[in-house]
Design a protein around this motif. Structure first.
Motif, mmCIF file in Angstrom:
data_model
loop_
_atom_site.group_PDB
_atom_site.id
_atom_site.type_symbol
_atom_site.label_atom_id
_atom_site.label_comp_id
_atom_site.label_asym_id
_atom_site.label_seq_id
_atom_site.Cartn_x
_atom_site.Cartn_y
_atom_site.Cartn_z
ATOM 1 N N GLN A 141 0.797 -1.361 -0.090
ATOM 2 C CA GLN A 141 0.043 0.010 0.099
ATOM 3 C C GLN A 141 0.763 1.298 0.018
ATOM 4 O OE1 GLN A 141 -3.421 -0.097 2.862
ATOM 5 N NE2 GLN A 141 -3.129 -2.414 2.879
ATOM 6 N N ARG A 142 2.054 1.185 -0.437
ATOM 7 C CA ARG A 142 3.076 2.350 -0.338
ATOM 8 C C ARG A 142 2.583 3.151 -1.637
ATOM 9 N NH1 ARG A 142 8.483 -0.772 -1.078
ATOM 10 N NH2 ARG A 142 7.266 -1.896 -2.299
ATOM 11 N N PRO A 156 5.609 0.509 5.166
ATOM 12 C CA PRO A 156 6.659 -0.297 5.608
ATOM 13 C C PRO A 156 6.643 -0.482 7.112
ATOM 14 C CG PRO A 156 7.371 1.156 3.952
ATOM 15 C CD PRO A 156 6.261 1.661 4.285
ATOM 16 N N SER A 157 6.592 0.392 7.959
ATOM 17 C CA SER A 157 6.477 0.119 9.254
ATOM 18 C C SER A 157 5.379 -0.645 9.770
ATOM 19 C CB SER A 157 6.532 1.421 10.085
ATOM 20 O OG SER A 157 6.606 1.418 11.693
ATOM 21 N N MET A 158 4.239 -0.375 9.364
ATOM 22 C CA MET A 158 3.012 -1.031 9.555
ATOM 23 C C MET A 158 3.088 -2.511 8.981
ATOM 24 S SD MET A 158 0.048 1.726 8.319
ATOM 25 C CE MET A 158 -1.372 0.681 8.882
ATOM 26 N N MET A 173 5.518 -7.582 0.581
ATOM 27 C CA MET A 173 4.657 -7.022 0.091
ATOM 28 C C MET A 173 4.151 -7.386 -1.264
ATOM 29 S SD MET A 173 5.643 -3.239 1.507
ATOM 30 C CE MET A 173 7.133 -3.121 1.449
ATOM 31 N N VAL A 174 3.114 -7.607 -1.644
ATOM 32 C CA VAL A 174 2.480 -8.243 -2.876
ATOM 33 C C VAL A 174 1.567 -6.998 -3.525
ATOM 34 C CG1 VAL A 174 1.006 -10.065 -3.849
ATOM 35 C CG2 VAL A 174 2.464 -10.381 -1.963
ATOM 36 N N SER A 184 11.677 -3.572 4.345
ATOM 37 C CA SER A 184 13.143 -2.800 4.096
ATOM 38 C C SER A 184 13.939 -3.555 3.320
ATOM 39 C CB SER A 184 13.559 -2.399 5.659
ATOM 40 O OG SER A 184 13.699 -3.744 6.351
ATOM 41 N N ASN A 185 13.686 -4.304 2.400
ATOM 42 C CA ASN A 185 14.835 -5.252 1.716
ATOM 43 C C ASN A 185 14.420 -5.798 0.579
ATOM 44 O OD1 ASN A 185 13.098 -7.541 2.585
ATOM 45 N ND2 ASN A 185 13.722 -6.845 4.502
#
Length: 285
Positions: A141-142, A156-158, A173-174, A184-185
């Motif tokens: 969701q970024r 990313p924190s969530m 993440m998809v 973070s990678n």
């Protein structure tokens, strides 16, 4: 002894380091960042991080307040002043403080804010290397420009917290059915000896460690395929791993509760970690 940090040209005890409440990094996440690893008191992959920093600034039409040569000296000074042998240096540059809050960019006479600080960490002997990481999949969701390394890291924190709530180490993440990257990678799977990772684009960060690892893998005559892969494909992989500046190459042994291979760190990931560390330490500055 408190850490010595760098703020806008000054080296200060962390308790005295301050940034304005009107700084656009604070108000709008109008800022970019880099994280470099420190091993044996030396900086890993500095040139790659400096080049990506410049690219991020250019993409956001943001001024660069420091030359590459001076930035390297700041890194060395922070290592020296904090007696850092192993850990990381965090760097952030924001568009600066225009004196008030406004969505419009300030004029070019506003000086960007630059901050750097050190973090001590056990990078070489991270216990997760022996056990491997477990991950879950979450919807990505970024914002769309993930290739720019901005400080817009709320989702990313969530995602990291979703992983923590699920009792695992991280989240992949998809988007549109395909894995983009970890919180973070960069993410990879291995199937029948072939390393598969998403190709570069606006959808993922152009990882400095990613570029180095793929180059080393190619030199070691490993097969590489850069393309999107689905989470279902990942669950059927023989092994998986992530790369980042602070984890280097880290095995992944489980995705959404499904064990990969024999459930132990895979040979490819462990070999790539070994190669990466060996080569990176040779080039450290």
């Amino acid at each position: 002894m408190s850490r010595i940090v760098y703020v806008n040209g000054d080296y200060l005890p962390e308790e005295e380091a301050k940034v304005s409440v009107f700084d656009r990094g604070f108000l709008f996440a109008d800022a970019v960042y880099e994280v470099t690893s420190i091993l044996d008191g030396k900086i890993i992959a500095f040139d790659g991080h400096a080049k990506r920093l410049k690219r991020s600034l250019d993409e956001l039409q943001m001024q660069n307040p420091i030359s590459t040569e001076d930035l390297l000296e700041v890194h060395h000074q922070l290592v020296k002043r904090n007696e850092l042998t192993e850990g990381m240096i965090y760097l952030q540059i924001s568009r600066g403080n225009p004196g008030d809050r406004d969505f419009a960019f300030p004029s070019e006479d506003v000086t960007p804010t630059i901050v750097l600080f050190t973090q001590t960490a056990n990078l070489l002997n991270n216990p997760k290397v022996a056990t491997g990481m477990k991950v879950i999949s979450v919807d990505d969701q970024r914002w769309a420009r993930r290739d720019i390394k901005t400080t817009q890291l709320l989702f990313p924190s969530m995602a990291k917290m979703m992983a923590k709530a699920a009792g695992v180490d991280d989240a992949w993440m998809v988007e549109d059915g395909h894995v983009t990257e970890g919180s973070s990678n960069n993410a990879y799977i291995v199937k029948d000896g072939k390393i598969i990772t998403r190709n570069l684009g606006h959808e993922i960060l152009h990882g400095i460690t990613r570029a180095a690892v793929l180059a080393y893998a190619e030199a070691a005559q490993m097969q590489i395929e850069e393309r999107p892969f689905t989470i279902d494909e990942a669950k059927k992989a023989d092994e998986a791993f992530i790369t980042s500046a602070s984890t280097f190459v880290m095995p992944v042994v489980e995705i959404d509760g499904v064990a990969l291979g024999d459930g132990k760190p895979g040979k490819s990931s462990l070999r790539l970690r070994e190669i990466y560390l060996e080569e990176s330490l040779k080039q450290a500055v």
